[in-house]
Design an enzyme around this catalytic site. Structure first.
Site, PDB file in Angstrom:
ATOM      1  N   LYS A 145     -11.006  14.567  12.589  1.00 45.11           N
ATOM      2  CA  LYS A 145     -12.071  15.445  11.761  1.00 45.11           C
ATOM      3  C   LYS A 145     -12.184  16.613  12.957  1.00 45.11           C
ATOM      4  O   LYS A 145     -12.197  17.799  12.503  1.00 45.11           O
ATOM      5  CB  LYS A 145     -13.148  15.017  11.595  1.00 45.11           C
ATOM      6  CG  LYS A 145     -14.066  15.635  10.954  1.00 45.11           C
ATOM      7  CD  LYS A 145     -15.355  14.816  10.295  1.00 45.11           C
ATOM      8  CE  LYS A 145     -16.521  16.330   9.887  1.00 45.11           C
ATOM      9  NZ  LYS A 145     -17.493  15.736   9.413  1.00 45.11           N
ATOM     10  N   ASP A 150     -24.523  22.212   2.422  1.00 46.87           N
ATOM     11  CA  ASP A 150     -23.641  22.296   3.969  1.00 46.87           C
ATOM     12  C   ASP A 150     -22.330  23.068   3.263  1.00 46.87           C
ATOM     13  O   ASP A 150     -21.503  22.386   2.490  1.00 46.87           O
ATOM     14  CB  ASP A 150     -23.475  20.894   4.294  1.00 46.87           C
ATOM     15  CG  ASP A 150     -23.350  21.067   5.869  1.00 46.87           C
ATOM     16  OD1 ASP A 150     -22.764  21.957   6.411  1.00 46.87           O
ATOM     17  OD2 ASP A 150     -23.459  19.696   6.567  1.00 46.87           O
ATOM     18  N   ASP A 207     -23.767  27.416   8.938  1.00 44.93           N
ATOM     19  CA  ASP A 207     -22.826  27.332   7.766  1.00 44.93           C
ATOM     20  C   ASP A 207     -23.853  26.349   6.806  1.00 44.93           C
ATOM     21  O   ASP A 207     -23.348  25.944   5.783  1.00 44.93           O
ATOM     22  CB  ASP A 207     -21.575  26.943   7.903  1.00 44.93           C
ATOM     23  CG  ASP A 207     -21.530  25.645   8.616  1.00 44.93           C
ATOM     24  OD1 ASP A 207     -22.498  25.072   9.056  1.00 44.93           O
ATOM     25  OD2 ASP A 207     -20.342  25.223   8.872  1.00 44.93           O
TER      26      ASP A 207
END
Lengths: 872, 293
Positions: free
Chosen positions: A679, A610, A831
């Site tokens: 986050k 990841d 991604d």
């Protein structure tokens, strides 16, 4: 003929161009050649153009003929692939697929039997009513003396057999959710379903299908295990076969796309017929009422502050009947299913993916087909890398992880489980309070409560249906090998075409997917599986890989217990970030570690790597920002750096200072600032989140903390988002500058009335599809494309994130292509890159090499030059 | 602003309660309050943010009407009683329309300030909105759902018209703060008195079903030029022809040609029909009052 040829010459055309640039249907090409030869008996067809080679510096070795290796084979024989192709073709020719839903396993109640019977009778009545309405409307349209606004639709109502239109309309009626759907969406859907069927019909009639069939059968030679190895890419091989085939129809149809006005009008007309024709006796559920036919669909408006949306809703009687019947078949368009054979390779912006169903290389938001134009104008050779990357992603074969699917279905058919992300059935929805006997006594709070219940039920219904679709499709292909053809959005981000079930889905869908191809684990494979498992749990994020591995070994007992007794054991897997993938991984680890030689164990399991905060990585690399690069892991380091924690720390420092200065909100926030709170905002800052959106994100996180005082939510989130932005500014100084430059450029471009365009390092042209919106009114003609002005705010705000997305997708494509050269199976979820456990190390290496290669290009300078040339 | 309204009201000898939303002006107002011996009372609050929908503790200038009325010392009176309170104010040009809608909702539901009776509003609104409020049937662009509801609910009197040029209305960037309205005249600021109608809740209309009424009118005006009977049919009302006949409304009457009273009569007639008995209309009303309000 002579005169025509002379005219052609005098206008500056050459006869050869007829064959090089024109599209032909049926035997047109032969006829044209025959005609020319009657006057120029010695005329020879121009030789097929020699294949061009992409010259991008990033792909020099990839395309170099000297190092070309043969294309990897699939584990299928020519015959098997041919059979699969036939199956796929038959499915696409039928246009829709009806499958058993996973709920079919449930026992049937007498009520359901009765409701199904009723529905069956009603449907056949509706079928006749719609057919009649359709035919009478066609008759009235055909009358020449009355030119109405509908007459223009007449030809489009005659393209397909009447039955097909009726089918499409009945299908729409079946799919309508109890909450209804906006008029515009339904109209477009109806219109495009007619279009899709028409295109298929045309492909069959123009003999294009025959040719595709013929070429595909030869194309299989590239992929089948029992054929000669060939040193071609799928696209190159396909193009070679097309060139060799010479005569016959062209593979791309002549441009025949319908403008959106037409789709809408056609759809509106069909919708009108549907609303008028379909009726149900009102007493069908309650015999005491008098029998009177009432419309099944009704038309209302919904208001959102100052604008209104037209909606079509089904009558509650109909919804009740459908819910009673609990029907267990689902009908999908054939392009919503995974492919049963390897996809047709993309060879041009208008050809690839499914065998028959029309697929766009670039998905576009309605009314903005500008990219398609841009792609068609772009020299094809510039698109080679992108086409090859898409083909590579689409050529990955998949299969179903059956044990995991079975467990998921068993929970789904029981009561669902919100914690495990299996949506419960509507029977589990909260019951609305019983209303007071007299409706005028409905108090405001009672109404509100009923409203909340309805809202919750509506949400549950859509989640449930979504899961039902995914699981049913997965169940349908459970014994098959299948493929996901890919296309991309306007920034070059790639997506699998089938919309419901694909590897981009949530935890549940990812957990049931396996690579069809198996590879031995090799010496490091088992370790990678274990590390992958710990990554899926979300634990040990701050630890080095070695420590994660050690942790996995420590808890081996739990892992094996989860694998052996998932629902009856200690259920360790349930308390992880991605429980279903974790469970699947536990099972794989159990099987591998129990096999006599784990290194030789054949694993089909995808291991993910990841990306960590890719947006910031690209900014840090573009700006050569050392401290920023270190915090997003672009610099070798023993421990993984966590930019979110770093930002949280920085925010906490700011907060402390403010608290000391006596700022109330800073004091209130003591002990609440964590990685989790910041986050999402940090992650989305690079993708252009505004203070407004950032505040909402943070408010949501704070709301999740039970102890946080509710009355401070607004103020606290407002304060925090400011501090997060400040912290990022502090940590990534160059990032801000680059963002500002991009924003400013986009603003100037948009203000000059033009649209922001750029070209990715791989040569993909990109244009931002944001124009000033107009309300979608169904009847008047849509404005011509040319007069639409760009939406300055969107063009400006979206440019930095879109540019970064385009870089990220470029990096992914580069990695995909180079992984192909190294013989890896590779797929991506933006991604997040997937490969076999055996090849994780190689993929990681390629990924890093390509990141460096990409950023060794003069990306910003090239962009600046491009913009200067284009706009100044 | 500089407090023109407050000053004139004080000069005229009224007892004034001022709601000030901006805390910068609050201190000066409070010292004025202290020097006036009870003639002026100042509350930190914004009239247009009374009783916000959002839950949670209210943060000034958002205030609850209960609190304001308690401070005022004004008790609730029955709807048919006289006006218990007069309110003066200027509607800011941003969100003007939304604010008018909110007041209408509150009045029809007898909530917020209208819980205390027929509170009289004296508001400065733009000429554009005034034109809409007082439009006559037949003018499809001007005659809107807002018009119907306002004319049924309020007695509307124009007290004064002042040209925009009397105000310093330029923005910081030099542009005009008052947007030019395309088709409607918008050259004045209008002082309008809105007195709730005493006989509003007669017949079938009640505060409890008023949201259904508002919903019905809004639905109708979604397509103002279409025929009323088409609209009724699209709601699956099957005896619409008989209904219109009983109400003596022509069969082909367009939505925008009906008088406000016609809508009230239509609503009363529909009360007895099956339309409102059907649950789906209730659902629609519930969903839409949330989004509209």
């Amino acid at each position: 003929l002579l005169r025509y040829l002379q005219q052609l010459n005098s206008r500056g055309f050459h006869v050869d161009e007829l064959f090089q640039k024109c599209l032909f249907e049926e035997d047109e090409k032969e006829m044209v050649l025959w005609a020319i030869r009657t006057v120029q008996p010695n005329y020879q067809l121009p030789p097929p153009p020699s294949p061009e080679i992409c010259k991008s510096s990033l792909l020099q070795d990839f395309y170099s003929r000297e190092t070309m290796v043969s294309y990897p084979k699939l584990d299928f024989s020519v015959k098997e692939l041919q059979e699969r192709f036939q199956q796929q073709l038959e499915m696409e020719l039928r246009n829709t697929v009806t499958i058993e839903s996973v709920e079919a396993a449930k026992p049937l109640s007498p009520q359901a039997v009765k409701a199904r019977e009723l529905l069956g009778i009603l449907r056949s009545q509706w079928h006749d009513a719609i057919l009649q309405a359709l035919q009478s409307s066609k008759r009235s349209m055909a009358r020449p003396r009355r030119m109405s606004k509908h007459s223009v639709l007449y030809p489009y109502m005659c393209l397909l057999p009447d039955e097909d239109y009726v089918d499409i309309m009945l299908q729409i009626l079946n799919d309508l959710s109890p909450q209804g759907e906006s008029l515009a969406v339904l109209a477009r859907e109806l219109g495009s379903r007619v279009y899709d069927r028409y295109i298929i019909q045309r492909k069959v009639r123009s003999r294009q299908l025959e040719k595709v069939q013929e070429i595909y059968e030869n194309y299989i030679q590239l992929l089948a295990k029992d054929s000669q190895p060939e040193q071609y890419l799928p696209r190159e091989y396909w193009q070679k076969l097309v060139a060799e085939a010479g005569f016959g129809p062209s593979l791309s149809l002549k441009n025949c796309s319908w403008p959106c006005v037409l789709l809408m009008r056609l759809g509106m007309h069909m919708l009108e017929l549907l609303v008028k024709a379909v009726k149900v006796p009102r007493n069908i559920l309650n015999r005491r009422l008098e029998s009177k036919p009432i419309p099944v669909l009704y038309h209302v408006y919904s208001f959102y502050s100052n604008w209104q949306v037209g909606l079509i809703r089904p009558h509650p009687i109909f919804s009740q009947l459908v819910s009673n019947a609990a029907e267990t078949t689902l009908t999908f368009s054939s392009s919503a299913m995974p492919m049963l054979c390897p996809p047709v390779p993309w060879t041009s912006p208008t050809f690839g993916a499914f065998v028959l169903s029309d697929t766009k290389l670039m998905r576009f938001v309605d009314e903005t087909p500008q990219h398609q134009l841009l792609l068609e104008q772009c020299p094809l050779v510039n698109l080679h890398p992108v086409l090859d990357a898409l083909n590579q992603l689409g050529n990955c074969a998949w299969k179903i992880n059956q044990p995991v699917l079975d467990i998921i279905i068993s929970i789904f058919n029981d009561k669902g489980d919100e914690k495990l992300d299996i949506p419960p059935p509507l029977s589990e929805a909260p019951k609305p309070p019983t209303p007071p006997s007299n409706s005028s006594a409905w108090s405001k709070s009672f109404k509100h409560e009923v409203f909340l219940c309805k809202k919750k039920a509506a949400e549950m219904h859509s989640l449930r249906m979504d899961a039902l679709y995914k699981l049913s499709i997965a169940n349908y292909v459970r014994d098959k090998v299948f493929w996901f053809p890919h296309n991309m959005d306007f920034r070059g981000r790639t997506y699998p075409c089938p919309p419901y079930f694909n590897h981009l889905g949530n935890d549940v869908t990812r957990a049931i997917l396996l690579f069809a191809e198996g590879r031995p684990l090799g010496p490091r494979g088992l370790d990678w599986l274990k590390i992958h498992l710990i990554n899926l749990t979300g634990l040990k994020k701050k630890n080095a890989l070695q420590e994660r591995l050690e942790y996995a070994n420590e808890i081996m007992d739990d892992i094996l217990d989860s694998a052996d007794r998932p629902l009856t054991g200690r259920k360790w897997w349930m308390d992880t970030d991605e429980p279903w993938q974790a469970l699947a991984c536990c099972m794989e680890i159990a099987k591998a570690s129990r096999s006599p030689d784990p290194a030789a164990y054949i694993s089909h399991f995808p291991v993910h790597q990841d990306g960590s905060c890719n947006g910031l990585q690209h900014y840090a690399a573009l700006g050569r920002d050392l401290s920023g690069a270190a915090s997003v892991n672009l610099v070798p380091s023993g421990l993984p750096q966590d930019v979110y924690s770093a930002v949280a720390q920085q925010v906490e420092e700011f907060r402390k200072k403010d608290a000391e200065r006596g700022l109330k909100i800073a004091q209130v926030l003591q002990g609440f600032i964590s990685r989790k709170v910041v986050k999402q905002t940090v992650m989305t800052v690079v993708y252009g989140v505004t203070r407004y959106g950032g505040r909402l994100q943070i408010e949501k996180r704070l709301r999740e903390i039970d102890e946080f005082p509710e009355e401070y939510l607004w103020e606290a989130s407002h304060y925090l988002v400011k501090q997060v932005f400040n912290s990022i500014k502090e940590m990534f100084s160059a990032t801000r500058d680059i963002q500002n430059w991009l924003t400013e450029s986009a603003k100037l471009i948009a203000q000059s009335g033009r649209t922001v365009e750029w070209v990715t390092p791989l040569g993909l042209p990109i244009i931002q599809p944001y124009y000033r919106s107009r309300s979608t009114v169904v009847t008047p003609l849509c404005p011509a494309l040319s007069c639409r002005k760009p939406d300055t705010v969107k063009q400006k705000n979206a440019f930095p994130p879109n540019f970064i997305h385009s870089l990220d997708s470029t990096h992914m494509m580069l990695t995909a292509l180079h992984c192909l050269r190294r013989g890896l199976t590779f797929v991506s979820v933006h991604d997040c890159y997937w490969t076999h456990a055996l090849t994780v190390d190689v993929m990681n290496q390629v990924c890093r090499q390509q990141f460096v290669a990409l950023h060794s290009e003069k990306i910003l300078q090239d962009l600046s030059e491009f913009m200067l040339e284009k706009y100044c | 602003g500089p407090g023109i309204l407050t000053r004139s009201l004080l000069d005229a000898g009224f007892r004034v309660v001022a709601l000030e939303s901006n805390s910068d002006f609050l201190t000066d107002l409070q010292s004025l309050e202290n020097s006036l011996d009870g003639q002026l009372k100042v509350i930190h609050g914004d009239f247009f943010r009374l009783d916000p929908l959002a839950k949670g503790a209210l943060k000034p200038p958002a205030v609850s009407s209960d609190k304001v009325f308690e401070t005022l010392g004004v008790a609730a009176v029955p709807w048919r009683a006289d006006v218990p309170l007069k309110i003066f104010g200027i509607v800011s040009q941003q969100l003007e329309r939304n604010r008018l809608w909110r007041l209408l909702f509150a009045m029809y539901e007898c909530s917020s300030i209208y819980r205390y009776g027929r509170v009289e509003l004296n508001l400065f609104i733009s000429e554009k909105e005034y034109t809409v409020l007082t439009a006559k049937p037949g003018k499809s662009k001007v005659y809107q759902a807002l018009t119907v509801l306002a004319q049924l609910g309020y007695e509307i009197e124009l007290l004064h018209k002042e040209p925009w040029s009397s105000f310093a209305t330029n923005l910081k960037n030099g542009g005009l703060a008052i947007p030019k309205a395309g088709q409607l005249p918008n050259d004045h600021f209008c002082l309008v008195r809105l007195t709730p109608q005493q006989n509003l809740f007669t017949g079938g209309l009640k505060p409890s079903n008023a949201s259904t009424f508002i919903f019905m009118v809004k639905q109708s005006f979604a397509k103002p030029k279409s025929k009323l009977t088409d609209r009724l049919n699209s709601w699956s009302l099957d005896n619409s022809d008989a209904l219109l006949k009983a109400l003596e409304i022509p069969k082909n009457a367009a939505i925008c040609n009906l008088y406000p009273e016609d809508y009230k009569r239509l609503f009363e007639a529909l009360q007895n029909s099956d339309l409102f008995g059907e649950t789906f209309f209730h659902d629609e009303v519930l969903a839409s009052t949330r989004t509209m309000n």
